[in-house]
Design an enzyme around this catalytic site. Structure first.
Site, PDB file in Angstrom:
ATOM      1  N   GLY A  13     111.129  41.087  33.257  1.00 25.69           N
ATOM      2  CA  GLY A  13     111.460  42.365  33.873  1.00 25.69           C
ATOM      3  C   GLY A  13     112.137  42.237  35.230  1.00 25.69           C
ATOM      4  O   GLY A  13     112.429  41.139  35.702  1.00 25.69           O
ATOM      5  N   GLY A  14     112.362  43.401  35.813  1.00 33.41           N
ATOM      6  CA  GLY A  14     113.046  43.476  37.101  1.00 33.41           C
ATOM      7  C   GLY A  14     112.298  42.745  38.197  1.00 33.41           C
ATOM      8  O   GLY A  14     112.903  42.121  39.077  1.00 33.41           O
ATOM      9  N   ARG A  83     109.137  52.767  37.986  1.00 41.06           N
ATOM     10  CA  ARG A  83     109.287  54.166  38.409  1.00 41.06           C
ATOM     11  C   ARG A  83     110.746  54.581  38.304  1.00 41.06           C
ATOM     12  O   ARG A  83     111.640  53.842  38.660  1.00 41.06           O
ATOM     13  CB  ARG A  83     108.883  54.298  39.873  1.00 41.06           C
ATOM     14  CG  ARG A  83     107.429  54.556  40.099  1.00 41.06           C
ATOM     15  CD  ARG A  83     107.142  54.414  41.580  1.00 41.06           C
ATOM     16  NE  ARG A  83     107.360  55.647  42.309  1.00 41.06           N
ATOM     17  CZ  ARG A  83     107.579  55.700  43.629  1.00 41.06           C
ATOM     18  NH1 ARG A  83     107.648  54.595  44.332  1.00 41.06           N
ATOM     19  NH2 ARG A  83     107.731  56.845  44.232  1.00 41.06           N
ATOM     20  N   ASN A  96     101.231  52.238  31.696  1.00 41.76           N
ATOM     21  CA  ASN A  96     100.848  50.980  32.345  1.00 41.76           C
ATOM     22  C   ASN A  96      99.359  50.667  32.183  1.00 41.76           C
ATOM     23  O   ASN A  96      98.974  49.502  32.100  1.00 41.76           O
ATOM     24  CB  ASN A  96     101.241  51.012  33.819  1.00 41.76           C
ATOM     25  CG  ASN A  96     102.742  50.817  33.996  1.00 41.76           C
ATOM     26  OD1 ASN A  96     103.474  50.699  33.021  1.00 41.76           O
ATOM     27  ND2 ASN A  96     103.191  50.767  35.230  1.00 41.76           N
ATOM     28  N   SER A 120     101.279  45.756  38.355  1.00 44.01           N
ATOM     29  CA  SER A 120     101.618  46.968  37.592  1.00 44.01           C
ATOM     30  C   SER A 120     101.003  48.197  38.243  1.00 44.01           C
ATOM     31  O   SER A 120      99.795  48.248  38.480  1.00 44.01           O
ATOM     32  CB  SER A 120     101.102  46.838  36.162  1.00 44.01           C
ATOM     33  OG  SER A 120     101.414  45.573  35.615  1.00 44.01           O
ATOM     34  N   ASP A 152     103.445  46.044  51.073  1.00 39.64           N
ATOM     35  CA  ASP A 152     103.193  47.001  52.157  1.00 39.64           C
ATOM     36  C   ASP A 152     103.181  46.279  53.506  1.00 39.64           C
ATOM     37  O   ASP A 152     103.689  46.791  54.503  1.00 39.64           O
ATOM     38  CB  ASP A 152     101.867  47.733  51.909  1.00 39.64           C
ATOM     39  CG  ASP A 152     101.872  48.459  50.571  1.00 39.64           C
ATOM     40  OD1 ASP A 152     102.897  49.089  50.247  1.00 39.64           O
ATOM     41  OD2 ASP A 152     100.870  48.359  49.831  1.00 39.64           O
ATOM     42  N   HIS A 179      97.580  51.524  47.573  1.00 37.95           N
ATOM     43  CA  HIS A 179      98.961  51.061  47.395  1.00 37.95           C
ATOM     44  C   HIS A 179      99.884  52.186  46.922  1.00 37.95           C
ATOM     45  O   HIS A 179     100.822  51.950  46.180  1.00 37.95           O
ATOM     46  CB  HIS A 179      98.961  49.889  46.399  1.00 37.95           C
ATOM     47  CG  HIS A 179     100.302  49.259  46.195  1.00 37.95           C
ATOM     48  ND1 HIS A 179     101.053  48.729  47.214  1.00 37.95           N
ATOM     49  CD2 HIS A 179     101.048  49.095  45.062  1.00 37.95           C
ATOM     50  CE1 HIS A 179     102.189  48.248  46.724  1.00 37.95           C
ATOM     51  NE2 HIS A 179     102.207  48.468  45.427  1.00 37.95           N
TER      52      HIS A 179
END
Ligand code: ADP
Length: 321
Positions: A13-14, A83, A96, A120, A152, A179
């Site tokens: 994935g990304g 998202r 998810n 995730s 963060d 988060h």
């Protein structure tokens, strides 16, 4: 130094691809196991040509869980759906939640002693889900289950250094709570080196750190969410975990973990990492909060609690059927 086996679940994935690349660069890794439901062979073949020490192997489908996870020291889970603009992290919940459930069940079956890093989203719920699944399987070790909140901290450090013209490498801002949105609470008063912020700066920086994910979603305008910075941050958390496993006695990171620092069952704070996972909670960060921080902490608790409860009840409902 010892070397370790790391598995990435959702590696095509990304986030997964750049994360796998960064982990491939670690001298502490002997084996990098890449799992995805699609496209993972190409990613693994590509990465395997990099002349760094670790061996790269690809796995796909539940029949390969056992080979992928056996003997693994750290499992990182970025699998899921990203998202999209206008989507909140909670919109992702159902998809998810089920992905995390499936993957953590496999971890419970094949490498229950590994450090588990959950990326995730919504992390505020997927970590409690993972805990419940591990409990149902009788292998829950709260010291080894982590929600990855490093991004963060990375963002807080970057934005504070920019705003105050500090050398970025020196800046460290603890970020506590959860988060997502207002549950993310940067403790600017605990910034090292110590800096003085005006009230306006505190307000502006706090909001920017809390909404930084949306900044990326909007800038990518339909092409995804934070992947490169997320991969960078997750790789830092992997590297810290490996250093701790290797016996380094000076490893501290913020992470969303089972915690007794507040009345919430899960809470992100700085923790000391050791060979057995969380070795200590840095409770001093929560002492002597500014009025702004104390109020923000009170305000985030109901939302964070609701997200935790949502995760727990999802997993308990699944478990009872
Ligand atoms: P992100 O930007 O969050 O990385 P992507 O959609 O690009 O989002 O990547 C998520 C990855 O997770 C995809 O490669 C997808 O195939 C993978 N994935 C989705 N479901 C599962 C699953 N059940 N097991 C493993 N990987 C999964």
């Amino acid at each position: 130094a010892s070397t370790f086996k790391v598995a990435v679940l959702g590696a095509a994935g990304g986030i997964g691809q750049p994360l796998a690349l960064l982990i491939k660069m670690s001298p502490l890794v002997s084996s990098l196991h890449l799992y995805d439901i699609a496209n993972v062979k190409g990613v693994a073949t590509d990465l395997s040509h990099c002349n760094t020490p670790s061996q790269v192997l690809d796995f796909t489908g539940p029949s390969e869980f056992s080979n992928c996870l056996k003997g693994v020291d750290v499992v990182v889970i970025p699998a899921g759906v990203p998202r999209k603009p206008g989507m909140t992290r909670d919109d992702l919940f159902n998809i998810n939640a089920n992905i995390v459930k499936t993957l953590v069940e496999a971890v419970a079956d094949h490498c229950p002693d590994a450090f588990i890093h959950i990326i995730s989203n919504p992390v505020n719920s997927t970590v409690p889900i993972a805990a419940e699944i591990l409990k149902q399987k009788g292998v829950y070790n709260p010291k080894k289950l982590f929600g990855v909140t490093t991004l963060d901290v990375v963002r807080a450090n970057t934005f504070v250094a920019q705003k105050k013209n500090l050398k970025l490498i020196d800046v460290d801002v603890p970020v506590i709570g959860g988060h997502a949105g207002i549950t993310i609470l940067p403790l600017l008063s605990k910034t090292r080196p110590s800096v003085v912020f005006t009230d306006e700066e505190v307000q502006e920086l706090t909001v920017r750190i809390q909404n930084a994910g949306t900044e990326v979603v909007d800038a990518k305008a339909g092409a995804g969410s934070a992947t490169l910075s997320m991969a960078y941050a997750a790789a830092r958390f992997v590297e810290s975990s490996l250093r701790a496993l290797d016996g380094d006695d000076d490893v501290y990171e913020c992470s969303f973990v089972q915690s007794e620092l507040t009345d919430l069952p899960f809470f992100s704070s700085r923790v000391k990492l050791g060979k057995k996972g969380v070795e200590a909670f840095i409770s001093s960060d929560l002492q002597g909060l500014t009025e702004f921080e104390a109020k923000a902490l009170d305000a985030l608790k109901p939302e964070l609690k609701a997200s935790i409860d949502k995760g727990v009840s999802f997993a308990q409902k699944q478990g009872s059927t």
